[in-house]
Design an enzyme around this catalytic site. Structure first.
Site, short mmCIF file in Angstrom:
data_model
loop_
_atom_site.label_atom_id
_atom_site.label_comp_id
_atom_site.label_asym_id
_atom_site.label_seq_id
_atom_site.Cartn_x
_atom_site.Cartn_y
_atom_site.Cartn_z
N GLN A 1 -18.52 -54.15 -29.06
CA GLN A 1 -17.15 -54.57 -29.40
C GLN A 1 -16.81 -55.84 -28.60
O GLN A 1 -17.68 -56.64 -28.33
CB GLN A 1 -16.14 -53.44 -29.14
CG GLN A 1 -16.24 -52.28 -30.12
CD GLN A 1 -17.39 -51.33 -29.82
OE1 GLN A 1 -17.45 -50.78 -28.74
NE2 GLN A 1 -18.28 -51.10 -30.76
N ASP B 1 -18.39 -58.85 -32.65
CA ASP B 1 -19.23 -59.64 -33.57
C ASP B 1 -19.41 -61.09 -33.13
O ASP B 1 -19.56 -61.99 -33.96
CB ASP B 1 -18.64 -59.61 -35.00
CG ASP B 1 -18.51 -58.19 -35.52
OD1 ASP B 1 -19.32 -57.34 -35.11
OD2 ASP B 1 -17.60 -57.94 -36.32
N GLY C 1 -22.46 -53.12 -34.54
CA GLY C 1 -23.54 -53.58 -35.43
C GLY C 1 -24.03 -54.89 -34.84
O GLY C 1 -23.33 -55.89 -34.89
N HIS C 2 -25.18 -54.87 -34.20
CA HIS C 2 -25.70 -56.05 -33.51
C HIS C 2 -26.90 -56.59 -34.28
O HIS C 2 -27.91 -55.91 -34.44
CB HIS C 2 -26.09 -55.69 -32.06
CG HIS C 2 -24.91 -55.30 -31.22
ND1 HIS C 2 -25.00 -54.97 -29.90
CD2 HIS C 2 -23.59 -55.20 -31.53
CE1 HIS C 2 -23.80 -54.69 -29.43
NE2 HIS C 2 -22.93 -54.80 -30.41
N LYS D 1 -23.58 -60.90 -29.93
CA LYS D 1 -24.16 -60.29 -28.72
C LYS D 1 -25.63 -59.91 -28.92
O LYS D 1 -26.47 -60.18 -28.07
CB LYS D 1 -23.34 -59.05 -28.32
CG LYS D 1 -21.89 -59.36 -27.99
CD LYS D 1 -21.09 -58.12 -27.70
CE LYS D 1 -20.83 -57.24 -28.90
NZ LYS D 1 -19.90 -57.82 -29.91
P1 GDP Z 1 -22.57 -58.72 -32.48
O1 GDP Z 1 -21.91 -57.47 -32.93
O2 GDP Z 1 -21.80 -59.41 -31.39
O3 GDP Z 1 -24.02 -58.53 -32.11
O4 GDP Z 1 -22.53 -59.72 -33.72
P2 GDP Z 1 -22.87 -59.35 -35.26
O5 GDP Z 1 -24.33 -59.20 -35.39
O6 GDP Z 1 -22.02 -58.24 -35.74
O7 GDP Z 1 -22.31 -60.64 -35.99
C1 GDP Z 1 -22.77 -61.91 -35.68
C2 GDP Z 1 -23.35 -62.51 -36.96
O8 GDP Z 1 -23.54 -63.91 -36.78
C3 GDP Z 1 -24.71 -61.97 -37.32
O9 GDP Z 1 -24.87 -62.00 -38.70
C4 GDP Z 1 -25.67 -62.95 -36.63
O10 GDP Z 1 -26.93 -63.00 -37.28
C5 GDP Z 1 -24.92 -64.23 -36.82
N1 GDP Z 1 -25.08 -65.24 -35.75
C6 GDP Z 1 -25.27 -65.09 -34.43
N2 GDP Z 1 -25.25 -66.30 -33.81
C7 GDP Z 1 -25.04 -67.22 -34.76
C8 GDP Z 1 -24.87 -68.65 -34.76
O11 GDP Z 1 -24.91 -69.30 -33.74
N3 GDP Z 1 -24.66 -69.25 -35.97
C9 GDP Z 1 -24.61 -68.55 -37.15
N4 GDP Z 1 -24.39 -69.22 -38.26
N5 GDP Z 1 -24.75 -67.22 -37.18
C10 GDP Z 1 -24.95 -66.56 -36.01
P1 IMO Z 2 -19.71 -54.99 -32.32
O1 IMO Z 2 -20.37 -54.32 -31.12
C1 IMO Z 2 -16.05 -55.71 -34.57
C2 IMO Z 2 -13.09 -52.48 -34.65
C3 IMO Z 2 -12.85 -51.78 -35.96
C4 IMO Z 2 -11.40 -51.37 -35.79
C5 IMO Z 2 -11.31 -51.02 -34.30
C6 IMO Z 2 -11.47 -49.54 -34.02
O2 IMO Z 2 -20.58 -55.09 -33.50
O3 IMO Z 2 -19.07 -56.25 -31.91
P2 IMO Z 2 -13.48 -47.80 -34.12
O4 IMO Z 2 -14.53 -47.58 -35.15
O5 IMO Z 2 -14.02 -48.17 -32.78
O6 IMO Z 2 -12.51 -46.67 -34.06
O7 IMO Z 2 -12.63 -49.06 -34.67
O8 IMO Z 2 -12.37 -51.73 -33.68
N1 IMO Z 2 -14.51 -52.49 -34.20
C7 IMO Z 2 -15.29 -53.58 -34.22
N2 IMO Z 2 -15.06 -54.82 -34.71
N3 IMO Z 2 -17.22 -55.43 -33.96
C8 IMO Z 2 -17.47 -54.19 -33.45
O9 IMO Z 2 -18.58 -53.92 -32.74
C9 IMO Z 2 -16.50 -53.19 -33.61
N4 IMO Z 2 -16.42 -51.89 -33.27
C10 IMO Z 2 -15.19 -51.48 -33.63
O10 IMO Z 2 -13.04 -52.64 -37.04
O11 IMO Z 2 -10.56 -52.49 -36.00
MG MG Z 3 -21.20 -56.62 -34.72
#
Ligand code: GDP
Ligand code: IMO
Ligand code: MG
Length: 420
Positions: free
Chosen positions: A221, A13, A40-41, A16
Site C-alpha cells: 500500500q 501502486d 499487487g506488486h 514498489k
Molecule cells: P506496486 O503495488 O507499488 O508494486 O505497483 P503496481 O505493480 O501495482 O503498479 C505499478 C505499475 O506501473 C505496474 O504495472 C508496473 O509494471 C508499472 N511500472 C513500474 N514502474 C514504472 C515506470 O517507471 N514506468 C511505467 N510506465 N510503468 C511502471
Molecule cells: P499495493 O501494495 C493501491 C486501497 C483499496 C481501498 C483501500 C482499502 O499494490 O500498493 P483494503 O482492501 O485494504 O481494505 O482497501 O486501500 N488499497 C490499495 N490501493 N494499492 C494497494 O496495494 C492497495 N491496497 C489497498 O483500493 O481504497
Molecule cells: Mg499495486
C-alpha cells in the site's frame, strides 16, 4: 547490519514491486511486514510479467531468503494460488520462503464480512479490494484471530468457533453468500502453508542482523493509506509507514537504515476517498491510458492526478525518508506542461500542511513547469535526461530536502537509472 525499508509515499501502486526486484541483488533477505493480498506488486523482466500479492518481490533474483513477517495477514487460498502459479513458471519457493507463525490468517468469513460491510456502507464504502483485510486485522486487534502457527495444532476447532462467530455477525448485515464457494480451496491452502518453514520470525530477523545479513523490507500500500496517518476512514487496516516495519518484523527502530520512499511522478488512487489533485478531464484520461493505470489486484481503473507535494512532504516526514525513488516519469512524456501542487487553498486560506481532514472544496495551488515532451523509456543514463526532467526532479528535491537517487522510466527491470 541494518534493515533498509522501501515504502510507498502515495496511495499505493507506486512501483514498489519493480524497484524491490531491482534492489534485491544488494540484499540477503527480503521481507513483507504488513498488508496482505490487497497488494499487487508487478515485476517485468525478459518479456515476462508477474504480479505478487503475498510473496516478497525478491524471489526472482537468485536464492535470496524471503520472509512473510508477523505483521502480514495471509489468505491460505490466495497463497496457494500464488505458489501454484509460480511453480508452473518453474519457480519453486519451498526452500527460500519463510513465514512467520505470528502472521494472522484471512479466513473465508473475513472476505464475506468485508463484502457485507462494504455493501452496508453504500455510497460511503471504502472501495476495499474485498480481500478480507479489514476484518482480519479487526480480529487480530480484537484478540480473536487465528495465526499461521495455529495450523500446526487445533486449527479445525479454532476455525469452527471463529466461523460461527462471524456467521452471527454476517446475519446481522442480512448479507447473502454461498459459504461453499468462499471456502473452496481452504483445506488445500492450509496444507500448502504447512509445507513451508514456519518460523519465529522476530528471532530469525534478529539473527540475520547479528550474522551480518542485509535486509530489505518491502512495504505494501502507501503512506496515505496508513491506518493512523492516511485519509481515514478511506485507508487500509495496517501501518504502512516505516514504523510499521519494526512492528511487522519484530526488529528495533535502532536497526532501520535507509528509508527509500517511492512515488510516481504524478498521483493515482484506487478506491474511494479524498484526492486533492485528481483530474476529471482529458489530462487524467491521458495519464490513465499512458500509464496503464488499472489496479494490479482488482483491475479497477485508477483515479489519476498531478503530483501533490503537500501530501508528499507529509509522507517524507512520517517515514523519515532518506532517499527518494521516482517512477513513471515516462508517462508524463505526453504533456507539454506539467503541474505540481505546492499548497492547498481552503476556506481558511492557503495551507501547506497536510490537514486532519481534506475538505471537499479544497483547491490545489499549482506550479506549472514545461514538460519534457519526449519518450524516456529508452533513457538509461542521467546525462540523457532532458533538461525539463532534470528541473522537475530538482524542484522536488529542493521542496522535500531529500535526494532522488533512482528514476524508473518503464515497467521493465532494465528501465531504471541510479543517479550518482
Ligand atoms: P506496486 O503495488 O507499488 O508494486 O505497483 P503496481 O505493480 O501495482 O503498479 C505499478 C505499475 O506501473 C505496474 O504495472 C508496473 O509494471 C508499472 N511500472 C513500474 N514502474 C514504472 C515506470 O517507471 N514506468 C511505467 N510506465 N510503468 C511502471
Ligand atoms: P499495493 O501494495 C493501491 C486501497 C483499496 C481501498 C483501500 C482499502 O499494490 O500498493 P483494503 O482492501 O485494504 O481494505 O482497501 O486501500 N488499497 C490499495 N490501493 N494499492 C494497494 O496495494 C492497495 N491496497 C489497498 O483500493 O481504497
Ligand atoms: Mg499495486
Amino acid at each position: 547490519m541494518s534493515v533498509d525499508v522501501l515504502l510507498g509515499l502515495q496511495w499505493g501502486d507506486e512501483g514498489k514491486g519493480k524497484v524491490v526486484d531491482v534492489l534485491t541483488p544488494k540484499y540477503d533477505v527480503i521481507t513483507r511486514f504488513q498488508g496482505g493480498p490487497n497488494a499487487g506488486h508487478t515485476l517485468e523482466f525478459e518479456g515476462k510479467k508477474f504480479v505478487l500479492h503475498n510473496i516478497p518481490s525478491g524471489i526472482f533474483q537468485g536464492d535470496k531468503i524471503n520472509v512473510i513477517g508477523n505483521g502480514v495477514v495471509l489468505d491460505p487460498i490466495i497463497f496457494k494460488e500464488e505458489i501454484d502459479g509460480l511453480k508452473k513458471q518453474g519457480i519453486d519457493l519451498s526452500n527460500n520462503l519463510f513465514i512467520s507463525k505470528k502472521a494472522h490468517l484471512i479466513l473465508p468469513t473475513h472476505r464475506i464480512l468485508d463484502a457485507a460491510s462494504e455493501a452496508a456502507k453504500g455510497k460511503t464504502r471504502i472501495g476495499s479490494t474485498l480481500k478480507g483485510i479489514g476484518p482480519a486485522y479487526m480480529d487480530k486487534t480484537g484478540r480473536n484471530g487465528i495465526r499461521v502457527g495455529d495450523i500446526l495444532s487445533g486449527f479445525d476447532e479454532k476455525y469452527t468457533s471463529l466461523k460461527e462467530k462471524h456467521m452471527t455477525l454476517i446475519s446481522m448485515y442480512g448479507f447473502d453468500y454461498n459459504m461453499e464457494e468462499y471456502e473452496k480451496g481452504l483445506k488445500e491452502g492450509i496444507e500448502t502453508l504447512k509445507q513451508f518453514t514456519l518460523i519465529n520470525s522476530e528471532h530469525e530477523m534478529n539473527r540475520y542482523l547479528r550474522d551480518g545479513q542485509s535486509i530489505l523490507a518491502e512495504g505494501a500500500q502507501g503512506t496515505l493509506l496508513d491506518i493512523d496517518f492516511g485519509s481515514y476512514p478511506y485507508v487500509t487496516s495496517s501501518n504502512t509507514v516505516c514504523a510499521g516495519a519494526c512492528i511487522g518484523m519484530g526488529i528495533s527502530p535502532r536497526n532501520i537504515g535507509e528509508v527509500y520512499g517511492i512515488f510516481k511522478a504524478y498521483c493515482t488512487r484506487v478506491g474511494s476517498g479524498p484526492f486533492p489533485t485528481e483530474l476529471f478531464d482529458e489530462d487524467g484520461e491521458k495519464m490513465r491510458k499512458n500509464g496503464n493505470e488499472f489496479g494490479s489486484t482488482t483491475g479497477r481503473p485508477r483515479r489519476c492526478g498531478w503530483l501533490d507535494l503537500v501530501a508528499l512532504k507529509y509522507s517524507v516526514m512520517i517515514n523519515g525518508v532518506t532517499q527518494l525513488i521516482m517512477t513513471k516519469g515516462d508517462v508524463l512524456g505526453c504533456f507539454e506542461t506539467i503541474k505540481i501542487a505546492t499548497a492547498y487553498k481552503t476556506d481558511v486560506g492557503i495551507i501547506n500542511e497536510f490537514p486532519f481532514e481534506l475538505p471537499e472544496n479544497l483547491e490545489p495551488v499549482y506550479k506549472e513547469m514545461p514538460g519534457w515532451h519526449c519518450d524516456l523509456t529508452n533513457v538509461r543514463t542521467e546525462k540523457d535526461f532532458p533538461k525539463e526532467l532534470k528541473n522537475y526532479i530538482k524542484f522536488i528535491e529542493d521542496e522535500l530536502e531529500v535526494p532522488v537517487t533512482i528514476v524508473s522510466v518503464g515497467p521493465d527491470r532494465e528501465q531504471i537509472i541510479v543517479r550518482k
